[in-house]
Scaffold this active site. Structure first.
Site, mmCIF file in Angstrom:
data_model
loop_
_atom_site.group_PDB
_atom_site.id
_atom_site.type_symbol
_atom_site.label_atom_id
_atom_site.label_comp_id
_atom_site.label_asym_id
_atom_site.label_seq_id
_atom_site.Cartn_x
_atom_site.Cartn_y
_atom_site.Cartn_z
ATOM 1 N N TRP A 10 0.912 -1.355 -0.089
ATOM 2 C CA TRP A 10 -0.077 0.160 -0.198
ATOM 3 C C TRP A 10 1.023 1.421 0.324
ATOM 4 O O TRP A 10 0.535 2.391 -0.818
ATOM 5 C CB TRP A 10 -1.046 -0.098 1.211
ATOM 6 N N HIS A 91 12.994 -1.918 -1.752
ATOM 7 C CA HIS A 91 12.036 -1.602 -2.540
ATOM 8 C C HIS A 91 12.742 -0.511 -3.560
ATOM 9 O O HIS A 91 13.625 -0.141 -2.908
ATOM 10 C CB HIS A 91 10.735 -0.812 -1.799
ATOM 11 N N GLU A 159 11.026 -6.337 -9.308
ATOM 12 C CA GLU A 159 10.569 -5.614 -10.137
ATOM 13 C C GLU A 159 11.404 -4.648 -10.990
ATOM 14 O O GLU A 159 11.977 -3.714 -10.625
ATOM 15 C CB GLU A 159 9.779 -4.607 -8.815
ATOM 16 N N GLY A 165 4.476 1.529 -10.955
ATOM 17 C CA GLY A 165 3.470 2.864 -11.316
ATOM 18 C C GLY A 165 3.799 3.505 -12.328
ATOM 19 O O GLY A 165 3.112 4.256 -12.306
HETATM 20 P P1 PGA Z 1 2.843 -0.750 -8.822
HETATM 21 O O1 PGA Z 1 4.263 -1.855 -8.003
HETATM 22 O O2 PGA Z 1 2.043 -2.077 -9.152
HETATM 23 O O3 PGA Z 1 2.053 0.203 -8.734
HETATM 24 O O4 PGA Z 1 3.079 -0.834 -10.254
HETATM 25 C C1 PGA Z 1 4.840 -2.040 -7.189
HETATM 26 C C2 PGA Z 1 5.667 -1.900 -6.519
HETATM 27 O O5 PGA Z 1 6.325 -1.088 -6.141
HETATM 28 O O6 PGA Z 1 5.346 -3.257 -5.866
#
Ligand code: PGA
Length: 242
Positions: A10, A91, A159, A165
């Site tokens: 979140w 992250h 990721e 995002g």
């Molecule tokens: P997103 O983010 O699904 O909004 O692309 C993923 C994340 O940063 O863990």
């Protein structure tokens, strides 16, 4: 079939009213039986998220310190005390916005492990690194260095930075190649296999393109996890029996 792990991140993208709406809608609907669901709320909302049915809790980050005079920080023991079973570290928003290095991420992961929480270690290349052909070696370094010092298998979340995002996810083929690469890199590092999740613009429409592959053990979901109905739809469309 082993259930996939679906982790909601979140971030700082939700307020208390929206958390309450999420709770009402999530707990008002049928349980998710086809995946293991984890929610990482902002630390201050952990006790609210604790009422979500059928969900494990996760910290979004953790301090490298165990306790003491560290204003604003949250320790692994505190996360555990509030019911967390997992903690996200590394992250890309922490790597870039807070200059976190692989060495620091490894320390945080060890703190979680010491408290019995399972670290979810994020790795990912930038668009430039991908375009220059350096993605695989960068990811191998991130994975190896961020896991150093751990004695039990963590979870890795792959990721790509440019997919987070942006609305533009990585292609399922590229994801499978990178997941195989990560698993190969960590082969024999731990007694158990290391699950690898994909994250970056995952939504209810595209999620099964990733989870259809055995190399993809689950998903890390940002934007599409903020709405309970949308997140429920995503979780239930991912196949697998508990
Ligand atoms: P997103 O983010 O699904 O909004 O692309 C993923 C994340 O940063 O863990």
């Amino acid at each position: 079939m082993i259930p996939k792990l679906i982790v909601a991140n979140w971030k700082m993208a939700i307020d208390l009213d929206a958390v309450r709406v999420f709770e009402r809608e999530w707990n008002g609907g049928p349980a998710v039986t086809t995946a293991d669901v984890v929610v990482a709320p902002p630390a201050v909302f952990l006790h609210h998220a604790a009422v979500l049915g059928g969900v494990s809790l996760c910290g979004q980050d953790v301090s490298i310190h165990s306790m003491g005079a560290h204003t604003g920080e949250v320790s692994a023991a505190m996360l555990k005390a509030l019911g967390c079973r997992y903690g996200i570290v590394g992250h890309s928003e922490r790597r870039s916005g807070h200059s976190e290095t692989n060495a620091l991420i490894a320390e945080k992961a060890s703190r979680l492990e010491t408290e019995g929480l399972r670290p979810i270690i994020c790795v990912g290349e930038s668009l430039l690194e991908r375009q220059s052909g350096g993605a695989e070696s960068l990811i191998a370094t991130q994975v190896t260095e961020s896991c150093s010092g751990l004695s039990t298998a963590p979870i890795i979340a792959y990721e790509p930075v440019w997919a987070i995002g942006s609305g533009e996810s990585a292609s399922p083929d590229d994801v499978v190649v990178m997941h195989r690469h990560i698993k190969r890199t960590l082969d024999r590092a731990f007694a158990a296999d290391v699950p690898v999740l994909y994250g970056g613009s995952v939504n209810p429409e595209n999620c099964t393109q990733f989870t259809a592959h055995p190399e993809v053990n689950g998903l890390l979901v940002g934007g599409a996890s903020l709405n309970a109905r949308q997140f429920w739809k995503l979780c239930t469309s991912v196949g697998g029996e508990r």
